[in-house]
Motif scaffolding. Structure first.
Motif, short mmCIF file in Angstrom:
data_model
loop_
_atom_site.label_atom_id
_atom_site.label_comp_id
_atom_site.label_asym_id
_atom_site.label_seq_id
_atom_site.Cartn_x
_atom_site.Cartn_y
_atom_site.Cartn_z
N ILE A 67 5.63 71.54 8.69
CA ILE A 67 3.90 71.33 8.96
C ILE A 67 3.56 71.96 7.23
N VAL A 68 2.54 71.01 6.98
CA VAL A 68 1.96 71.46 5.75
C VAL A 68 0.31 71.62 6.12
N ALA A 124 -0.59 71.40 -1.61
CA ALA A 124 0.97 72.08 -0.90
C ALA A 124 1.81 70.83 -0.78
N LEU A 125 1.42 69.75 -0.73
CA LEU A 125 2.32 68.44 -0.46
C LEU A 125 3.22 68.39 -1.97
N SER A 126 2.39 68.59 -3.08
CA SER A 126 2.94 68.24 -4.23
C SER A 126 4.07 69.24 -4.57
N HIS A 172 -2.71 80.03 -4.40
CA HIS A 172 -3.78 79.35 -4.59
C HIS A 172 -5.26 79.70 -4.12
N GLY A 173 -4.98 80.50 -2.90
CA GLY A 173 -6.11 80.95 -2.14
C GLY A 173 -6.41 79.75 -1.36
N ASN A 174 -7.68 79.83 -0.76
CA ASN A 174 -8.31 78.34 0.00
C ASN A 174 -8.88 77.60 -1.02
N VAL A 204 3.91 77.09 2.73
CA VAL A 204 3.07 77.71 2.24
C VAL A 204 2.70 78.12 0.89
N THR A 205 1.36 77.72 0.38
CA THR A 205 0.99 77.93 -1.17
C THR A 205 -0.03 79.09 -1.05
#
Length: 323
Positions: A247-248, A289-291, A278-280, A273-274
């Protein structure tokens, strides 16, 4: 044979300025522990003075092109998700088109706030399936630091700036769930809830405005609606959370991410989870997040990936992708 839109490349960009939680203590009744306990966020990036959404989007686009081994004129269209475009018009997407040296095709913006990338991705998928484009650059980019009320600790500590991009490319498959590419999607909105997450300004009111949020209400809707939209998209394929490799999610709040994963029956070990770093970043959070997930070695070819997001509107949705 079945036409699919598959991810060919990914990339992201973050501004140089990093703002740690502890730095809010000088101006707010806040602390690193207070912010972490409520959101999971530890730091975020802020755009430099003069650095715009289209600047960041162009850099993320260039990173995605490099990852895909493509040039700007290999792209037929740009769909850019943002709520913080440089100007009222023209679109930030056309500015990116110029900045990356893309001399053909077409470009436009999509606005669905934090769900913007999901809406842009499904839009780009439609362009490919309908034959309008062979390759589409899909970008999420935001400078939310420009619409923060820096006296409101319930919102200003949560958001950051950045950009992420993916390149969708037309491929063919046999029509099964094993095909590479976008397999299913689900989009929703409900304008009755606009007052729980909005900006109190805009062009027709002659103000820029600031972001306003009813945190508890947003949390409640987010967990319920994110799990529901993911289940709906998976059900279209006869799949469940047990079939998902990753899940991303939209990186808004670690507590929301954990609660949604639990509702889906997916362990946190299979969630990218990032948010801590990076915050929102609103529409930028999923492509970013995919990258990062690919760069970490988490997301691999053949993985089944679910991306999901909710934002102001309310607008929410999900996409199921075979990497």
């Amino acid at each position: 044979m079945t036409t699919r839109a598959a991810i060919r490349g990914v990339g992201h960009y973050l501004p140089e300025k990093v703002f740690e939680n502890s730095e809010f203590a000088a101006t707010l009744d806040s602390s690193d522990e207070w912010i972490r306990s409520r959101s999971g966020i530890e730091r975020r990036h802020f755009a430099a003075e003069g650095e715009t959404t289209s600047d960041m989007a162009a850099k993320a686009a260039e990173a995605a092109l490099a990852d895909a081994g493509l040039g700007p004129d290999d792209i037929d269209a740009i769909v850019l998700a943002t709520s913080t475009a440089d100007l009222t018009f023209p679109s930030a997407a056309t500015m990116v088109q110029d900045k990356i040296g893309m001399t053909g095709g077409f470009a436009y913006d999509v606005q669905a706030v934090c769900a913007g990338f999901i809406f842009a991705l499904t839009n780009a998928n439609g362009l490919i399936l309908s034959g309008q484009a062979e390759r589409v650059l899909v970008i999420g980019a935001e400078t939310f630091s420009r619409i923060m009320d820096w006296t409101d600790r319930g919102t200003c500590v949560l958001f950051g700036d950045g950009a992420g991009a993916v390149i969708l490319e037309r491929v063919t498959g046999d029509g099964s769930n094993a095909d590479r590419g976008i397999l299913a999607s689900d989009l929703n909105s409900d304008g009755r809830y606009r007052d729980i997450l909005y900006v109190d300004g805009g062009v027709s009111t002659h103000t820029t405005g600031h972001l306003r949020m009813q945190g508890k209400e947003v949390f409640r809707h987010a967990v319920e609606k994110l799990a529901s939209t993911a289940h709906t998209a998976l059900e279209k394929l006869g799949l469940t959370g047990a079939d998902v490799d990753w899940i991303v999610p939209h990186q808004a709040n670690l507590r929301i991410i954990k609660a949604t994963a639990q509702k889906m029956g997916v362990p946190m070990e299979r969630v990218v989870v990032t948010v801590q770093d990076h915050g929102n970043t609103s529409a930028a959070s999923i492509p970013l997040a995919l990258s990062v997930g690919k760069a970490r070695g988490q997301i691999k070819p053949g993985d089944l990936v679910v991306v999901e997001a909710i934002g102001g509107g309310l607008a929410w949705g999900s996409v199921v992708i075979r990497w």
